[in-house]
Every structure is written in C-alpha cells, then in structure tokens.
Design an enzyme around this catalytic site. Structure first.
Site, short mmCIF file in Angstrom:
data_model
loop_
_atom_site.label_atom_id
_atom_site.label_comp_id
_atom_site.label_asym_id
_atom_site.label_seq_id
_atom_site.Cartn_x
_atom_site.Cartn_y
_atom_site.Cartn_z
N HIS A 106 0.85 -1.20 0.00
CA HIS A 106 0.00 0.00 0.00
C HIS A 106 0.88 1.24 0.00
O HIS A 106 1.88 1.30 0.71
CB HIS A 106 -0.94 0.01 1.22
N HIS A 129 1.03 5.07 0.96
CA HIS A 129 0.38 6.10 1.77
C HIS A 129 0.43 7.43 1.02
O HIS A 129 1.47 7.77 0.43
CB HIS A 129 1.13 6.31 3.09
P1 AMP Z 1 1.87 0.21 7.28
O1 AMP Z 1 2.41 0.48 8.65
O2 AMP Z 1 2.64 0.92 6.19
O3 AMP Z 1 1.68 -1.26 7.01
O4 AMP Z 1 0.44 0.90 7.26
C1 AMP Z 1 -0.76 0.24 7.47
C2 AMP Z 1 -1.81 1.31 7.51
O5 AMP Z 1 -3.07 0.68 7.36
C3 AMP Z 1 -1.84 2.08 8.83
O6 AMP Z 1 -1.66 3.46 8.56
C4 AMP Z 1 -3.23 1.76 9.39
O7 AMP Z 1 -3.80 2.85 10.07
C5 AMP Z 1 -4.00 1.38 8.14
N1 AMP Z 1 -5.12 0.48 8.35
C6 AMP Z 1 -5.12 -0.69 9.02
N2 AMP Z 1 -6.34 -1.27 8.96
C7 AMP Z 1 -7.12 -0.45 8.23
C8 AMP Z 1 -8.50 -0.49 7.82
N3 AMP Z 1 -9.31 -1.51 8.15
N4 AMP Z 1 -8.97 0.55 7.09
C9 AMP Z 1 -8.15 1.58 6.75
N5 AMP Z 1 -6.87 1.67 7.10
C10 AMP Z 1 -6.34 0.68 7.85
#
Ligand code: AMP
Ligand code: ZN
Length: 139
Positions: free
Chosen positions: A99, A101
């Site tokens: 993903h 950001h």
């Molecule tokens: P990372 O640390 O780069 O893996 O980021 C994962 C991101 O996913 C974090 O910023 C979380 O807040 C976000 N996240 C986790 N679960 C969800 C969800 N169900 N809907 C939207 N964002 C999410």
C-alpha cells in the site's frame, strides 16, 4: 495465507471509506490518519510486496496517488503531501498487502522526517556499492 484485511476491503467484506477505484487499484481513507485526509492506494490483486506488482499496476498506483495528493491540496488546508511505502516489517510495514500512503502535509504540522543520514567512507566505497546494485538489478 492468513485473511488479508485489504483484500477483504477490496471484496467489500469489511467497510472502508473509498475514494477511487478502477480495475487495478483502490484508494481509501486510512483508519488512523497521520493527518486528516491520509489515504492508502493499493493494488486490487494481493501482493505483499511492491516488487511483485506488474508494471502497469505499479505505475497506476503511483499515478493515482499523485492525483490524490493534488485533490488533497485542493480539498484541505494542505501545503503538500508525502508518498510513503514500507516494504517489510523492518521498514515499518504492518499490513502485508502492499500500500502506498498519501499523507497530506501542512508546513506547520509539527511532523518531521527525522531519519539520520550517513556518509560513505570514501568514493570507492560508494562506487563499489553502486556496481553491486547495478549488477543485481533485474527488470
Ligand atoms: P503500514 O504500517 O505501512 O503497514 O500501514 C498500514 C496502515 O493501514 C496504517 O496506517 C493503518 O492505520 C492502516 N489500516 C489498518 N487497517 C485499516 C482499515 N481496516 N482501514 C483503513 N486503514 C487501515
Ligand atoms: Zn491482500
């Protein structure tokens, strides 16, 4: 593979505030924003790492993220944005579905990239490493 929460979002099995989708990518609001408007752009197909995403989809992710960054600047008080992608838990990746950001930024939001930067010992250390990286690059 354990159940992937981002695949579940793609399939509509769990809710998300979606901003954009097409055949290849989905963009939705991060549930715990660094700043309000923080978005995630993902491939609809499951890939834990960006390294396996086909070029057409990887390009689409970057293009959509850039356009979303512009939309954030128009929709919010935002002066700019960061694009951030963590590959691997050592890099801070928590959700194992790649993903990108898109984080809206304000000049005075108090958030500083605070990464320590190093220096190469000398030019040949830098150049030797550059050679090894070039040798390993497979497109
Ligand atoms: P990372 O640390 O780069 O893996 O980021 C994962 C991101 O996913 C974090 O910023 C979380 O807040 C976000 N996240 C986790 N679960 C969800 C969800 N169900 N809907 C939207 N964002 C999410
Ligand atoms: Zn997934």
């Amino acid at each position: 593979m354990e159940k992937c929460i981002f695949c579940a979002i793609v399939k509509g099995e769990i809710p998300a505030t979606k901003i954009f989708e097409d055949d290849l990518v989905l963009a939705f609001m991060d549930i715990a924003p660094i700043n309000p408007g923080h978005l995630l752009v993902i491939p609809k197909e499951h890939h834990s790492s960006p390294s396996t995403i086909p070029e057409i989809c990887a390009g689409r992710i970057f293009f959509i993220a850039s356009r979303l960054g512009i939309a954030l600047k128009r929709a919010l008080p935002a002066d700019g944005f960061n694009l951030h992608l963590a590959d691997g838990s050592c890099a801070g990746q928590v959700v194992p579905h790649a993903h990108l950001h898109v984080i809206p930024r304000l000049a005075d939001d108090g958030f500083h990239w605070n990464w320590r930067q190093k220096r190469y010992e000398n030019d040949s250390a830098r150049d030797g490493l550059a050679d090894r990286i070039r040798e390993k690059l497979k497109l």
